[in-house]
Motif scaffolding. Structure first.
Motif, PDB file in Angstrom:
ATOM      1  N   GLU A   1       0.749  -1.340  -0.076  1.00  0.00           N
ATOM      2  CA  GLU A   1      -0.144   0.083  -0.097  1.00  0.00           C
ATOM      3  C   GLU A   1       0.858   1.157  -0.154  1.00  0.00           C
ATOM      4  O   GLU A   1       0.501   2.298  -0.632  1.00  0.00           O
ATOM      5  CB  GLU A   1      -0.924   0.027   1.105  1.00  0.00           C
ATOM      6  N   THR A   2       2.007   1.253   0.737  1.00  0.00           N
ATOM      7  CA  THR A   2       2.906   2.351   0.817  1.00  0.00           C
ATOM      8  C   THR A   2       3.385   2.669  -0.487  1.00  0.00           C
ATOM      9  O   THR A   2       3.540   3.962  -0.843  1.00  0.00           O
ATOM     10  CB  THR A   2       4.195   2.312   1.643  1.00  0.00           C
ATOM     11  N   GLU A   3       3.931   1.640  -1.359  1.00  0.00           N
ATOM     12  CA  GLU A   3       4.632   1.837  -2.402  1.00  0.00           C
ATOM     13  C   GLU A   3       3.187   2.345  -3.321  1.00  0.00           C
ATOM     14  O   GLU A   3       3.812   2.910  -4.490  1.00  0.00           O
ATOM     15  CB  GLU A   3       5.007   0.552  -2.969  1.00  0.00           C
ATOM     16  N   LEU A   4       2.470   1.602  -3.390  1.00  0.00           N
ATOM     17  CA  LEU A   4       1.213   2.212  -4.266  1.00  0.00           C
ATOM     18  C   LEU A   4       0.790   3.600  -4.128  1.00  0.00           C
ATOM     19  O   LEU A   4       0.381   4.388  -4.867  1.00  0.00           O
ATOM     20  CB  LEU A   4      -0.063   1.436  -4.171  1.00  0.00           C
ATOM     21  N   ALA A   5       0.953   4.158  -2.843  1.00  0.00           N
ATOM     22  CA  ALA A   5       0.546   5.540  -2.616  1.00  0.00           C
ATOM     23  C   ALA A   5       1.489   6.479  -3.124  1.00  0.00           C
ATOM     24  O   ALA A   5       1.183   7.654  -3.223  1.00  0.00           O
ATOM     25  CB  ALA A   5       0.549   5.650  -1.238  1.00  0.00           C
ATOM     26  N   THR A   6       2.833   5.894  -3.629  1.00  0.00           N
ATOM     27  CA  THR A   6       3.507   6.978  -4.301  1.00  0.00           C
ATOM     28  C   THR A   6       3.010   7.122  -5.939  1.00  0.00           C
ATOM     29  O   THR A   6       3.451   8.010  -6.346  1.00  0.00           O
ATOM     30  CB  THR A   6       5.133   6.342  -4.475  1.00  0.00           C
ATOM     31  N   HIS A   7       2.185   6.394  -6.253  1.00  0.00           N
ATOM     32  CA  HIS A   7       1.523   6.540  -7.499  1.00  0.00           C
ATOM     33  C   HIS A   7       0.054   6.866  -7.560  1.00  0.00           C
ATOM     34  O   HIS A   7      -0.448   7.475  -8.738  1.00  0.00           O
ATOM     35  CB  HIS A   7       1.650   5.076  -8.451  1.00  0.00           C
TER      36      HIS A   7
END
Length: 245
Positions: A16-22
């Motif tokens: 989720e944290t990585e997706l939140a950068t996009h």
């Protein structure tokens, strides 16, 4: 193995944290809940949350995943591609991920298509998500031809990915002219112009095989691009009265 931050946060939260950068935060959370737990343990240990996020972003634009997404269409593409370089891999090889929206891509379709782009498939590792209901990620290790520049291919990855995806979705033809996309720096559309020209020449009696013609065009990329530029100058209406300049 999983990184320490990933172990401390938990896999789904890390994705989720990585997706939140996009993506916007609540959207990232919803997509992570849908996809993250479907990734098997071997994938998590090998690729990590950042790579999983990139794979999810590609999958969510395909097939039934794209319904309700901006620009999504349930009748859209079922397959996608992503070319990348493995930092720990060999210098003269690249990796390519092929995405199938549901089920798996038969290797009998994927491998010949990649070979017609001039790649040599050394290995393939599939990651099946939720028994294929969320799709499959096919990770290929590709050997390059002698003289090929991996960095130059990565710099043109968008054009190469688009050309491969068009073939896999039956939107473009699968033949050796596709080699001209990675090897001569053409777009899929430009390669198709030369394919059509070759077929016309065959009809009027030219005897050279498709392999001979493509080998010649790939061996002289500057000349090939000049032919395409001439064709564009002669036929693109945007040139107006400036065709001879």
């Amino acid at each position: 193995t999983l990184s320490i931050p990933t172990m401390l946060r938990g896999w789904t939260e890390a994705v989720e944290t990585e997706l939140a950068t996009h993506l916007e935060g609540s959207r990232a959370a919803a997509i992570a809940l849908r996809f993250a737990e479907a990734f098997p343990t071997p994938y998590r240990g090998r690729f990590g949350a950042q790579e999983a996020a990139l794979d999810i972003l590609r999958l969510r634009g395909l097939g039934h995943h794209a319904v309700g997404e901006q620009g999504g269409d349930e009748h859209g593409r079922q397959r996608g591609a992503r070319l990348y370089r493995d930092p720990s891999g060999t210098a003269h090889a690249l990796r390519l991920k092929l995405y199938q929206a549901e089920g798996s891509l038969p290797l009998s379709e994927g491998v010949p298509a990649l070979e017609d782009f001039g790649f040599y498939v050394r290995s393939e590792m599939p990651t099946v998500l939720d028994e294929g209901r969320l799709g499959t990620i096919h990770d290929f290790l590709l050997d390059l031809k002698p003289g090929a520049d991996p960095k130059a291919l990565i710099d043109r990855s968008s054009a190469i990915e688009e050309a491969i995806a068009a073939v896999l979705n039956a939107e473009a033809e699968n033949d050796p002219f596709n080699r001209l996309v990675p090897e001569a720096g053409l777009s899929a559309r430009e390669a198709n112009w030369l394919r059509a020209f070759y077929r016309y020449l065959r009809q009027v009696g030219m005897s050279f095989t498709i392999y001979t013609v493509v080998d010649a065009l790939a061996a002289a990329p500057d000349v090939t691009r000049a032919l395409v530029a001439l064709f564009t100058a002669r036929h693109d209406p945007e040139f107006g009265n400036a065709r001879d300049e």
